[in-house]
Write an enzyme that holds these catalytic residues in place. Sequence first.
Site, PDB file in Angstrom:
ATOM      1  N   ARG A 112       0.813  -1.219   0.000  1.00 21.20           N
ATOM      2  CA  ARG A 112       0.000   0.000   0.000  1.00 21.20           C
ATOM      3  C   ARG A 112       0.848   1.272   0.000  1.00 21.20           C
ATOM      4  O   ARG A 112       0.386   2.329  -0.425  1.00 21.20           O
ATOM      5  CB  ARG A 112      -0.976  -0.018   1.177  1.00 21.20           C
ATOM      6  N   GLU A 119       1.325  -7.844  13.326  1.00 17.61           N
ATOM      7  CA  GLU A 119       0.130  -8.315  14.016  1.00 17.61           C
ATOM      8  C   GLU A 119      -0.418  -9.609  13.411  1.00 17.61           C
ATOM      9  O   GLU A 119      -1.261 -10.285  13.999  1.00 17.61           O
ATOM     10  CB  GLU A 119      -0.962  -7.233  14.009  1.00 17.61           C
TER      11      GLU A 119
END
Length: 253
Positions: A105, A142
């Site tokens: 991104r 994460e």
Amino acid sequence: ILTFFICIHLIHRCTSSIVRYKSVNLHPQLSKRLTNTMTKIYDQDGPEAQEIAKYLPYFPFKGIPRFYDIGGFLAAPEVFQQIVDIFVARYADIGIDSVAGLDARGFILGPPIALALKKPFIMMRKEGKMPNTIASPEYKTEYGSRSGMTVQKDRIKEGDRVLVIDDLVATGGTLSSAIQLVQACGGKVVECACVVELKMFIDPPADTGLPSRTKLFKDLDINDVPVWGLVSEDVLTNEAELPSGYVDDGEEH
């Protein structure tokens, strides 16, 4: 004739005053205040950020209850442009040599920011995607452990000041990889900048079981690198309307 010479004299005095004024060295604090009055300062979760947050819906995705989707603002050109403008305003005058974007991104956000700043854009990619690269050590996110990020060896020079761009920072694992890459090339990260910062991971209490970005950066001796996010979870309240039959089909990446 007398009137003419008086006018010439006054013009000369005014011009001399202007020249002398321009040559004055302002006190650093005064100079900073004057600069701030001329440049818009954008705060995390400020009025602009709160409007942008409306275009960042969250979905249950990859097993995460709140996965923030930047596709919302990418579909709204005026909002996307506003985000680029905010980042450009923040970094126009701090002295950077290049903008690095993280796979994937960061490849969307980084190039328009780099173009507006008239700076080179550098890709930091997953291993095996580019020739002539060096890699960072394995890192954790994460989602779990990841192999190192890579950058081409000739893109960052000794002493280069690099701005690192990504869409979101949570545990800071991916950013830590980017920082290590820049440092391995002899460069310096002036700041890591993201649209979204999840503050819950900055320094959570030990009993929460959440990973600490502060501890990670300290352990890696990179805690002097600042991280900034425009929007935090405090204002990200736009729950996506899920279509009938919605399935969490996210794959690890």
